[in-house]
Design an enzyme around this catalytic site. Structure first.
Site, PDB file in Angstrom:
ATOM      1  N   THR A  80       0.853  -1.188   0.000  1.00  0.00           N
ATOM      2  CA  THR A  80       0.000   0.000   0.000  1.00  0.00           C
ATOM      3  C   THR A  80       0.891   1.241   0.000  1.00  0.00           C
ATOM      4  O   THR A  80       1.943   1.264   0.648  1.00  0.00           O
ATOM      5  CB  THR A  80      -0.939   0.028   1.215  1.00  0.00           C
ATOM      6  OG1 THR A  80      -0.182   0.164   2.423  1.00  0.00           O
ATOM      7  CG2 THR A  80      -1.784  -1.232   1.278  1.00  0.00           C
ATOM      8  N   GLY A  81       0.482   2.254  -0.732  1.00  0.00           N
ATOM      9  CA  GLY A  81       1.330   3.433  -0.860  1.00  0.00           C
ATOM     10  C   GLY A  81       2.610   3.106  -1.602  1.00  0.00           C
ATOM     11  O   GLY A  81       3.714   3.462  -1.177  1.00  0.00           O
ATOM     12  N   GLY A  82       2.460   2.422  -2.725  1.00  0.00           N
ATOM     13  CA  GLY A  82       3.637   1.939  -3.454  1.00  0.00           C
ATOM     14  C   GLY A  82       4.053   2.776  -4.639  1.00  0.00           C
ATOM     15  O   GLY A  82       4.875   2.327  -5.449  1.00  0.00           O
ATOM     16  N   THR A  83       3.523   3.976  -4.761  1.00  0.00           N
ATOM     17  CA  THR A  83       3.819   4.775  -5.964  1.00  0.00           C
ATOM     18  C   THR A  83       5.018   5.694  -5.804  1.00  0.00           C
ATOM     19  O   THR A  83       5.582   6.150  -6.798  1.00  0.00           O
ATOM     20  CB  THR A  83       2.605   5.634  -6.367  1.00  0.00           C
ATOM     21  OG1 THR A  83       2.284   6.541  -5.294  1.00  0.00           O
ATOM     22  CG2 THR A  83       1.400   4.765  -6.685  1.00  0.00           C
TER      23      THR A  83
ATOM     24  N   GLY B 196       8.478   7.016  -2.891  1.00  0.00           N
ATOM     25  CA  GLY B 196       9.249   6.817  -1.676  1.00  0.00           C
ATOM     26  C   GLY B 196       9.603   5.375  -1.363  1.00  0.00           C
ATOM     27  O   GLY B 196       9.980   4.593  -2.243  1.00  0.00           O
TER      28      GLY B 196
ATOM     29  N   GLY C 121       7.737   2.826  -0.482  1.00  0.00           N
ATOM     30  CA  GLY C 121       6.878   1.836  -1.126  1.00  0.00           C
ATOM     31  C   GLY C 121       7.310   1.530  -2.544  1.00  0.00           C
ATOM     32  O   GLY C 121       7.374   0.362  -2.955  1.00  0.00           O
TER      33      GLY C 121
ATOM     34  N   SER D  55       8.047   4.023  12.614  1.00  0.00           N
ATOM     35  CA  SER D  55       9.008   5.124  12.521  1.00  0.00           C
ATOM     36  C   SER D  55       9.804   5.218  13.810  1.00  0.00           C
ATOM     37  O   SER D  55       9.323   4.816  14.879  1.00  0.00           O
ATOM     38  CB  SER D  55       8.277   6.448  12.262  1.00  0.00           C
ATOM     39  OG  SER D  55       9.158   7.556  12.397  1.00  0.00           O
TER      40      SER D  55
ATOM     41  N   TYR E   3       1.456  12.290  14.493  1.00  0.00           N
ATOM     42  CA  TYR E   3       2.133  11.259  13.696  1.00  0.00           C
ATOM     43  C   TYR E   3       2.732  10.203  14.622  1.00  0.00           C
ATOM     44  O   TYR E   3       2.587   8.990  14.390  1.00  0.00           O
ATOM     45  CB  TYR E   3       3.225  11.909  12.843  1.00  0.00           C
ATOM     46  CG  TYR E   3       4.004  10.952  11.980  1.00  0.00           C
ATOM     47  CD1 TYR E   3       3.434  10.356  10.857  1.00  0.00           C
ATOM     48  CD2 TYR E   3       5.335  10.647  12.277  1.00  0.00           C
ATOM     49  CE1 TYR E   3       4.163   9.484  10.064  1.00  0.00           C
ATOM     50  CE2 TYR E   3       6.067   9.782  11.480  1.00  0.00           C
ATOM     51  CZ  TYR E   3       5.476   9.203  10.381  1.00  0.00           C
ATOM     52  OH  TYR E   3       6.203   8.331   9.588  1.00  0.00           O
TER      53      TYR E   3
END
Length: 245
Positions: free
Chosen positions: A9-12, A14, A16, A134, A147
Site C-alpha cells: 500500500t502506498g507503493g507509488t 518513496g 513503497g 518510525s 504522527y
C-alpha cells in the site's frame, strides 16, 4: 519455486516504490496501490508495467474492500502485505486541528488496521505482514505528536495481531525507518528551507555519511516478506544508520 505475491500500500513513491522495484527485480509478483491516478500511472510506467496497480485510499474502508476484491480476483491468495501507506503533517501540539488529527489517524492507524483485517481471508499459510512504523515512536521530535501517536498505536497492536493470526500462519513484523529523503517531506507542510535543514542535519550527523534513502529499506522489507523470516514475530527492525542512538 512458486512466485510470491506481495501487496504494497502506498507503493507509488518513496519507500513503497523502492520496495516494489526491489521485489520485482528479485522475482516477486507485486501489487501497488496509490491514491493519485497520476502517481500510480507514473509508477507503473517506471516499473515497465510489470506490476499491478490499483487506486485505493487507505482511509476509505470501501476502497479497501474493493482492493481486496480486485486482488483476490486476479491472484487468489497473497504471500505478503506491506502496510506502507501513510501521511505526515508537521504541526505543533498547540496548533494541531481536529481535522489534521483525524486525517492522520484515519490513514496511519485506522486504515492500516482495517487493511490488515480485510486481507486476512486471502493470505496464504504461511505469509507475512509488515507494518511501517518510525523512529518517532522512541525518539521525540517536535511538531510530530499526532504522527507519533499514530505509529505508536500501530506498533501496539502488532503483538495482538500475532497472537490472533498465529493459527493461520500469518506473522506480523515492523519496519521502522529513520529520517529518509522522500516525497513525504514535501507533503508535510514544512517549507523548502526547513526540509533542507532537516536533511542536512541527518546527513551531517549520520555514521554512514549521508541521509537515508528509500532504497535502503528495500532489502530489509524483502527479508521480512521472505521465508527467511519465518520464525520472526513482532520484531521491529530499525533502519536509521544509528542516527537516533
Amino acid at each position: 519455486m512458486n512466485t510470491k505475491t506481495v501487496v504494497i500500500t502506498g507503493g507509488t513513491t518513496g519507500i513503497g516504490f523502492a520496495c516494489a522495484q526491489h521485489l520485482l527485480a528479485n522475482g516477486y509478483e507485486v501489487v501497488i496501490t496509490g491514491k493519485s491516478e497520476k502517481n500510480l500511472s507514473t509508477a507503473l510506467k517506471r516499473l515497465d508495467n510489470k506490476v499491478t496497480g490499483f487506486i485505493s485510499d487507505t482511509s476509505n474502508l470501501s476502497d479497501i474492500d474493493y482492493l481486496v476484491k480486485k486482488v483476490k480476483n486476479k491472484f487468489g491468495k497473497i504471500d505478503g502485505l506491506f502496510i506502507n501507506a501513510g501521511i505526515f503533517k508537521s504541526e505543533s501540539l498547540e496548533s494541531t486541528s481536529e481535522e489534521l488529527f483525524d486525517e492522520t489517524m484515519n490513514v496511519n492507524f485506522k486504515g492500516a488496521f482495517f487493511t490488515v483485517q480485510k486481507f486476512i481471508p486471502i493470505m496464504n499459510n504461511p505469509s507475512s505482514i509488515v507494518l511501517t512504523s518510525s523512529v518517532v515512536v522512541f525518539k521525540a521530535f517536535s511538531n510530530t505528536s499526532v504522527y507519533t501517536a499514530s505509529k505508536a498505536a500501530l506498533e501496539s497492536v502488532a503483538k495482538v495481531f500475532n497472537i490472533e493470526l498465529a493459527s493461520k500462519g500469518i506473522r506480523v513484523n515492523i519496519l521502522a525507518p529513520g529520517v529518509t529523503e522522500s516525497d513525504i517531506q514535501q507533503k508535510s507542510g514544512m517549507n523548502d528551507e526547513e526540509i533542507k535543514n532537516l536533511l542536512k542535519h541527518f546527513s551531517d550527523t549520520s555514521p554512514i555519511g549521508r541521509i537515508l534513502n528509500p532504497q535502503d529499506m528495500a532489502p530489509i522489507l524483502e527479508f521480512l516478506i521472505s521465508d527467511k523470516s519465518l520464525v520472526l514475530r513482532n520484531e521491529k527492525i530499525i533502519v536509521d544508520a544509528e542516527t537516533t542512538m
